[in-house]
Design a protein around this motif. Structure first.
Motif, PDB file in Angstrom:
ATOM      1  N   ARG A 124       0.843  -1.205   0.000  1.00 58.75           N
ATOM      2  CA  ARG A 124       0.000   0.000   0.000  1.00 58.75           C
ATOM      3  C   ARG A 124       0.878   1.255   0.000  1.00 58.75           C
ATOM      4  O   ARG A 124       0.594   2.221  -0.710  1.00 58.75           O
ATOM      5  N   ALA A 125       1.964   1.241   0.763  1.00 57.78           N
ATOM      6  CA  ALA A 125       2.881   2.389   0.800  1.00 57.78           C
ATOM      7  C   ALA A 125       3.564   2.576  -0.556  1.00 57.78           C
ATOM      8  O   ALA A 125       3.706   3.706  -1.041  1.00 57.78           O
ATOM      9  N   VAL A 126       3.985   1.473  -1.177  1.00 58.54           N
ATOM     10  CA  VAL A 126       4.604   1.560  -2.506  1.00 58.54           C
ATOM     11  C   VAL A 126       3.599   2.109  -3.510  1.00 58.54           C
ATOM     12  O   VAL A 126       3.922   2.999  -4.309  1.00 58.54           O
ATOM     13  N   ALA A 127       2.372   1.598  -3.469  1.00 56.81           N
ATOM     14  CA  ALA A 127       1.330   2.097  -4.373  1.00 56.81           C
ATOM     15  C   ALA A 127       1.135   3.598  -4.167  1.00 56.81           C
ATOM     16  O   ALA A 127       1.012   4.356  -5.143  1.00 56.81           O
ATOM     17  N   GLY A 128       1.126   4.028  -2.915  1.00 59.67           N
ATOM     18  CA  GLY A 128       0.994   5.457  -2.628  1.00 59.67           C
ATOM     19  C   GLY A 128       2.124   6.269  -3.215  1.00 59.67           C
ATOM     20  O   GLY A 128       1.909   7.354  -3.768  1.00 59.67           O
ATOM     21  N   LEU A 152       3.731   5.577  -5.828  1.00 54.81           N
ATOM     22  CA  LEU A 152       3.554   5.577  -7.282  1.00 54.81           C
ATOM     23  C   LEU A 152       2.274   6.314  -7.693  1.00 54.81           C
ATOM     24  O   LEU A 152       1.967   6.399  -8.883  1.00 54.81           O
ATOM     25  N   SER A 153       1.518   6.785  -6.698  1.00 58.70           N
ATOM     26  CA  SER A 153       0.231   7.465  -6.935  1.00 58.70           C
ATOM     27  C   SER A 153      -0.770   6.568  -7.647  1.00 58.70           C
ATOM     28  O   SER A 153      -1.467   6.999  -8.567  1.00 58.70           O
ATOM     29  N   VAL A 154      -0.827   5.304  -7.201  1.00 58.84           N
ATOM     30  CA  VAL A 154      -1.802   4.372  -7.772  1.00 58.84           C
ATOM     31  C   VAL A 154      -2.718   3.845  -6.674  1.00 58.84           C
ATOM     32  O   VAL A 154      -2.343   3.781  -5.498  1.00 58.84           O
ATOM     33  N   GLU A 155      -3.910   3.494  -7.076  1.00 62.43           N
ATOM     34  CA  GLU A 155      -4.879   2.904  -6.152  1.00 62.43           C
ATOM     35  C   GLU A 155      -4.382   1.528  -5.723  1.00 62.43           C
ATOM     36  O   GLU A 155      -3.729   0.819  -6.483  1.00 62.43           O
ATOM     37  N   HIS A 156      -4.729   1.126  -4.502  1.00 65.32           N
ATOM     38  CA  HIS A 156      -4.330  -0.180  -3.977  1.00 65.32           C
ATOM     39  C   HIS A 156      -5.522  -0.830  -3.285  1.00 65.32           C
ATOM     40  O   HIS A 156      -6.280  -0.155  -2.581  1.00 65.32           O
ATOM     41  N   ARG A 157      -5.662  -2.126  -3.506  1.00 70.39           N
ATOM     42  CA  ARG A 157      -6.693  -2.908  -2.808  1.00 70.39           C
ATOM     43  C   ARG A 157      -6.062  -4.150  -2.205  1.00 70.39           C
ATOM     44  O   ARG A 157      -5.118  -4.699  -2.752  1.00 70.39           O
ATOM     45  N   THR A 158      -6.635  -4.578  -1.097  1.00 71.07           N
ATOM     46  CA  THR A 158      -6.244  -5.836  -0.475  1.00 71.07           C
ATOM     47  C   THR A 158      -7.398  -6.807  -0.659  1.00 71.07           C
ATOM     48  O   THR A 158      -8.547  -6.458  -0.411  1.00 71.07           O
TER      49      THR A 158
END
Length: 172
Positions: A53-57, A59-65
């Motif tokens: 989630r931090a990496v996605a943030g 990269l400015s991309v949405e993240h889902r679990t």
């Protein structure tokens, strides 16, 4: 890698270097990335999901679990344990990649209207020489090749999946 700028790609993100690099490469190519962390253990979100989630943030991309624990237990672990009990040595990763990981990513992609899915595996997919199907090939980096974990993927999944790291070495 066949992607169009602005195309949505659902990327498996474990929180590790390889899946993070795959997501980053797709962002750099102009794709709209949706990062997805598949939780395979009971108890919900894990440390890896928080890292992803931090990496996605960053990269400015949405993240889902996505909670896959029950399916993983029933479709991967239980059959593997039965095989171990019989004195055999199964490869649970082969089953998991097709039945859990890519199936879950494809379902999420369908949900969000994405045509493609991607992982950080070191492997490649190219059209068959006859032009009617696709072939799974080894990754360029012979020391990191993971095609053997993916040999059980269905044609349906192979036509949809991207392996952004397949043409690269780990050092690159």
């Amino acid at each position: 890698m066949e992607t169009r700028s602005g195309e949505t790609v659902v990327v498996a993100m474990s929180g590790g270097v390889d899946s993070s690099a795959a997501a980053g490469l797709l962002v750099r190519r102009g794709c709209r990335v949706l990062g997805a962390t598949l939780v395979m253990a009971d108890g919900g979100a894990c440390h890896e999901a928080e890292v992803a989630r931090a990496v996605a943030g960053s990269l400015s991309v949405e993240h889902r679990t996505v909670d896959c624990a029950a399916a993983f237990r029933e479709e991967v672990l239980a059959p593997a344990w039965r095989e171990y009990d019989r004195g055999r040595t199964p490869s649970p990763c082969v089953v998991c990649n097709d039945r859990i990981k890519l199936r879950t990513l494809a379902a999420l992609a369908d949900e969000v209207g994405a045509r493609r899915i991607a992982t950080g595996h070191y492997a490649r997919v190219e059209p068959d020489p006859d032009g009617r199907g696709v072939a799974l090939l080894r990754g360029v980096d012979k020391d990191k090749d993971q095609s053997y974990f993916l040999h059980g993927l269905s044609e349906r999944h192979l036509r949809r999946v991207l392996f952004p790291l397949g043409e690269l070495t780990k050092t690159e």
